[in-house]
Design an enzyme around this catalytic site. Structure first.
Site, mmCIF file in Angstrom:
data_model
loop_
_atom_site.group_PDB
_atom_site.id
_atom_site.type_symbol
_atom_site.label_atom_id
_atom_site.label_comp_id
_atom_site.label_asym_id
_atom_site.label_seq_id
_atom_site.Cartn_x
_atom_site.Cartn_y
_atom_site.Cartn_z
ATOM 1 C CE LYS A 17 56.867 -39.457 36.166
ATOM 2 N NZ LYS A 17 57.619 -40.473 36.941
ATOM 3 C CB CYS B 162 72.181 -35.744 30.312
ATOM 4 S SG CYS B 162 72.595 -34.379 31.388
HETATM 5 P P1 NDP Z 1 63.082 -41.268 30.653
HETATM 6 O O1 NDP Z 1 62.876 -40.364 29.506
HETATM 7 O O2 NDP Z 1 62.756 -42.685 30.518
HETATM 8 O O3 NDP Z 1 62.227 -40.749 31.903
HETATM 9 C C1 NDP Z 1 62.329 -39.433 32.395
HETATM 10 C C2 NDP Z 1 61.075 -39.100 33.166
HETATM 11 O O4 NDP Z 1 59.974 -39.112 32.257
HETATM 12 C C3 NDP Z 1 60.731 -40.126 34.244
HETATM 13 O O5 NDP Z 1 60.142 -39.455 35.331
HETATM 14 C C4 NDP Z 1 59.730 -41.004 33.531
HETATM 15 O O6 NDP Z 1 58.883 -41.711 34.401
HETATM 16 C C5 NDP Z 1 58.961 -39.976 32.733
HETATM 17 N N1 NDP Z 1 58.224 -40.527 31.597
HETATM 18 C C6 NDP Z 1 58.449 -41.677 30.926
HETATM 19 N N2 NDP Z 1 57.535 -41.837 29.941
HETATM 20 C C7 NDP Z 1 56.698 -40.762 30.006
HETATM 21 C C8 NDP Z 1 55.560 -40.335 29.258
HETATM 22 N N3 NDP Z 1 55.080 -41.059 28.253
HETATM 23 N N4 NDP Z 1 54.966 -39.180 29.585
HETATM 24 C C9 NDP Z 1 55.438 -38.432 30.598
HETATM 25 N N5 NDP Z 1 56.513 -38.778 31.358
HETATM 26 C C10 NDP Z 1 57.143 -39.923 31.045
HETATM 27 O O7 NDP Z 1 64.568 -41.043 31.110
HETATM 28 P P2 NDP Z 1 65.332 -41.735 32.304
HETATM 29 O O8 NDP Z 1 64.598 -41.541 33.593
HETATM 30 O O9 NDP Z 1 65.685 -43.099 31.886
HETATM 31 O O10 NDP Z 1 66.622 -40.787 32.417
HETATM 32 C C11 NDP Z 1 67.667 -40.903 31.564
HETATM 33 C C12 NDP Z 1 67.562 -39.902 30.422
HETATM 34 O O11 NDP Z 1 67.486 -38.570 30.924
HETATM 35 C C13 NDP Z 1 68.792 -39.930 29.557
HETATM 36 O O12 NDP Z 1 68.434 -39.889 28.202
HETATM 37 C C14 NDP Z 1 69.528 -38.663 29.942
HETATM 38 O O13 NDP Z 1 70.377 -38.178 28.982
HETATM 39 C C15 NDP Z 1 68.416 -37.727 30.258
HETATM 40 N N6 NDP Z 1 68.880 -36.646 31.132
HETATM 41 C C16 NDP Z 1 69.080 -35.396 30.581
HETATM 42 C C17 NDP Z 1 69.585 -34.370 31.344
HETATM 43 C C18 NDP Z 1 69.791 -33.008 30.743
HETATM 44 O O14 NDP Z 1 69.950 -32.058 31.502
HETATM 45 N N7 NDP Z 1 69.807 -32.832 29.445
HETATM 46 C C19 NDP Z 1 69.926 -34.565 32.746
HETATM 47 C C20 NDP Z 1 69.669 -35.891 33.238
HETATM 48 C C21 NDP Z 1 69.169 -36.902 32.434
HETATM 49 P P3 NDP Z 1 59.304 -43.135 35.034
HETATM 50 O O15 NDP Z 1 60.739 -43.377 34.733
HETATM 51 O O16 NDP Z 1 59.048 -42.948 36.451
HETATM 52 O O17 NDP Z 1 58.435 -44.150 34.406
#
Ligand code: NDP
Length: 493
Positions: free
Chosen positions: A182, A291
Site C-alpha cells: 500500500k 526520517c
Molecule cells: P504516516 O504514518 O502518516 O503514513 C505512513 C503510511 O501509513 C501511509 O501509507 C499511510 O496511508 C499509512 N497509514 C496511515 N494510517 C494508517 C493506519 N491506521 N493503518 C495502516 N496504515 C496507515 O506517515 P507519513 O506518510 O506522513 O510519512 C512520514 C513519516 O514516515 C515520518 O514520521 C517519517 O519519519 C517516517 N519515515 C520513516 C522512515 C524510516 O526508515 N524510519 C523512512 C521514511 C519515512 P495514507 O498516508 O495513504 O493515508
C-alpha cells in the site's frame, strides 16, 4: 493500466492478482503536483473488500502458486529483470516522482538509481540464504531451513515513494514471500508504473499486488487481515503504534521503520567547511522530509555564534524552485496537509526560540507548498521544535558545553533512528558513537545510505532492520529439522 483521460490527468487502478481493477465501491481520490496544486491523477481507492481480494490472491500465490517453489536463482533473475526495467525507465520514473512529491529532479534521479541498485542487490542475495547444522549432543542431524515468512503486507510513506517500495518488495521477493503493497495516498504513481511491468517480466499473478487508498481504510484493512503473515511498515510513530495494536489481534510479525529527531553534533575541532555543509545537507535535503533528518543541530559553544552565522548565510542562498528545474535545490512540500503542519511549527518555533533564517512561506511563489528553509537557534532541548518530528525544512540549533553535555542532550529524545558527530578526534568520535542510542551513526557525514548496510531505529524509531542481509531476515522464518540417526528405541515406556 493507465490511460490519459482529460489532458494530463491520468487514471490508475489497483493491481490485484495480475489484473488492473477498479474500486468495488467506485471511489477514487486525486493525486496532486504540489508545485502547482493541480490534480495530476485519479486513483481507484481500495475498500476493505478490495484489500481482501488482494490478500486472497497473495495467499493463493504463496500457498499454492509457483512462486514459493521457484528456485532462488530464478527469483534472483526476476529481481535483476526488475532492476533493468527501472534503469530503462529511469528518466520517466524520476520525472514522475519529482512532479508528484515536489522533490528536485536531481534528487529524484538519485532515488531511482538506488531503486535499481536495491533490486540488483537482493537479486544477488536471493541465492545466499543459508541454513546451518546445529551441534546437538546426540546421534542426530539437526539443521535449520530458512523459509519465506508468507504473505507480507507492506505500507509505505510519501517521502521516497518508489525507493521505500523497493526496500520492501526486493527483500520480500528474494525470500520467496508474496506481497500486498500500500503506497501513501499522496504518492502512489511510481509504484503503479512499476506494477505495470510485473506480468511482462514473468512474475506470476498474485505475487505482488498494489492497493491504493487512505491509511485508515486500506492500510488498516491490510494490517487486520488474518491472511497476512507479516506487516512491514514505514511511517510515523503514532501510526506505528496503531499498527502494532491491530497486528496483535492476529499475532502478525511486525517491523516498524518510524520517525526521528536526529541530533547532528558539531565539536569545535570539526572541519569547518565540511561541518557547515553537513549541517545543511543533514536537515534540508528532500525539503527536510527525511526520517533521519538531522533536525537537532548541536553545536559546541566555542564555535556556536560563528556556526549559526555561517549556516544562516548559506541557507539564504539555497535555491527554491520548481521540482523539474535542474538548478532547484529545494522544492515544495509534498501536500497541503504537510504544508499546514510544517508552517504551524514555524509559529510554534517563533515563540520558543530565535529565527536566524527563513520562518515563513516562500513568498516568491504564488502557488505551491513552498516553505523557506528555516533555522531556529538558542533552542532549548525541551522545546517542541526540539522534541517533535516536523518533517520539513526546519533546523533547531542547540548549544552545548563539552562531550558529556552533548551526549546527554543528544540522547534526551524518545527517538533513536540516527545521529551524526563531527570531530577530527577519533577517540572522541568513538566515545560518542558508543554512548548514543540510535540505529545509525555517521561520523563526519550525514545521510549516506547504502543498500549493503542496515537501516532502522532504537527506542520509538521502531524495530527491525531494512537493507543488507538484515532486510532479508525480516522476511524469513527459521525451521529446525531433526533427523534421528540412532536406531535404538527411545525406551521411555
Ligand atoms: P504516516 O504514518 O502518516 O503514513 C505512513 C503510511 O501509513 C501511509 O501509507 C499511510 O496511508 C499509512 N497509514 C496511515 N494510517 C494508517 C493506519 N491506521 N493503518 C495502516 N496504515 C496507515 O506517515 P507519513 O506518510 O506522513 O510519512 C512520514 C513519516 O514516515 C515520518 O514520521 C517519517 O519519519 C517516517 N519515515 C520513516 C522512515 C524510516 O526508515 N524510519 C523512512 C521514511 C519515512 P495514507 O498516508 O495513504 O493515508
Amino acid at each position: 493500466m493507465s490511460s490519459s483521460a482529460k489532458a494530463e490527468v491520468r487514471i490508475y487502478q489497483n493491481y490485484i492478482n495480475g489484473q488492473w481493477v477498479g474500486s468495488s465501491t467506485g471511489e477514487t481520490f486525486p493525486v496532486y503536483d504540489p508545485s502547482i496544486e493541480d490534480v495530476i491523477a485519479n486513483i481507484a481507492a481500495a475498500s476493505s473488500d478490495d484489500v481482501d481480494r488482494a490478500v486472497v490472491a497473495a495467499r493463493r500465490a504463496f500457498d499454492a502458486g509457483p512462486w514459493r517453489q521457484t528456485t532462488a536463482q530464478d527469483r534472483g533473475r526476476v529481481l535483476f529483470r526488475l532492476a533493468a526495467k527501472v534503469n530503462e525507465n529511469a528518466s520517466m520514473l524520476a520525472e514522475l516522482e519529482s512532479r508528484n512529491t515536489g522533490k528536485p529532479i536531481v534528487e529524484a534521479e538519485y532515488d531511482i538509481a538506488d531503486v535499481a541498485t536495491c533490486f540488483e542487490y537482493y537479486g544477488g542475495l536471493a541465492t545466499k540464504v543459508l541454513g546451518q547444522v546445529n551441534p546437538v549432543p546426540t546421534n542426530a542431524l539437526s539443521f535449520t531451513l530458512r523459509e519465506p515468512a508468507g504473505v507480507a503486507g507492506q505500507i509505505i510513506p510519501w517521502n521516497y515513494p518508489l525507493l521505500m517500495a523497493a526496500w520492501k518488495l526486493a527483500p520480500a521477493l528474494a525470500a520467496g514471500c508474496t506481497c500486498v503493497l500500500k503506497p501513501a495516498e499522496q504518492t502512489p504513481l511510481t509504484a503503479l508504473e512499476f506494477a505495470s511491468w510485473l506480468e511482462g517480466i514473468g512474475l506470476p499473478p498474485g505475487v505482488v499486488n498494489v492497493v491504493n487508498g487512505a491509511g485508515e481504510i486500506t492500510g488498516a484493512a491490510l494490517v487486520a487481515h488474518p491472511g497476512v503473515d507479516k506487516i512491514a511498515f514505514t511511517g510515523s510513530a503514532p501510526v506505528g503504534k496503531l499498527i502494532m495494536k491491530s497486528a496483535a489481534e492476529t499475532l502478525k510479525r511486525v517491523s516498524l521503520e518510524l520517525g526521528g529527531k536526529s541530533p547532528n553534533i558539531f565539536f569545535a575541532d570539526a572541519d569547518w567547511e565540511a561541518a557547515i555543509d553537513g549541517a545543511l545537507f543533514g536537515v534540508f535535503i528532500n525539503q527536510g522530509e527525511v526520517c533521519s533528518a538531522g533536525s537537532r543541530i548541536l553545536v559546541e559553544r566555542r564555535i556556536y555564534s560563528k556556526f549559526v552565522e555561517a549556516m544562516t548565510e548559506k541557507t539564504k542562498r539555497i535555491k527554491l524552485g520548481p521540482p523539474l528545474d535542474r538548478n532547484t535545490k529545494m522544492g515544495p512540500l509534498v501536500s497541503k496537509d504537510q504544508y499546514e503542519r510544517v508552517t504551524s511549527y514555524l509559529e510554534i518555533g517563533k515563540k520558543e526560540a530565535k529565527v536566524a533564517a527563513g520562518g515563513s512561506r516562500a513568498k516568491q511563489f504564488s502557488k505551491g507548498y513552498y516553505v523557506e528553509p528555516t533555522i531556529f537557534y538558542d533552542v532549548d532541548n525541551s522545546a517542541r521544535i526540539a522534541r517533535e518530528e516536523i518533517f520539513g525544512p526546519i533546523a533547531s540549533v542547540i548549544p552545548f558545553d563539552g562531550e558529556n553535555n552533548a551526549i546527554q542532550i543528544a540522547n534526551d529524545t524518545p527517538y533513536g533512528l540516527a545521529a551524526a558527530v563531527w570531530t577530527r578526534d577519533i577517540y572522541k568520535a568513538f566515545r560518542v558513537v558508543k554512548s548514543f542510542r540510535a540505529g545509525i551513526i555517521w561520523v563526519n557525514h550525514m545521510q549516506p545510505t547504502y543498500v549493503e548496510a542496515p537501516w532502522g531505529g532504537y527506542k520509538q524509531s521502531g524495530f527491525g532492520r531494512e537493507l543488507g542481509p538484515w532486510g532479508l531476515e525480516e522476511y524469513l522464518e527459521t525451521k529446525q529439522v531433526f533427523v534421528n540417526l540412532d536406531e535404538t528405541p527411545i525406551g521411555w515406556y
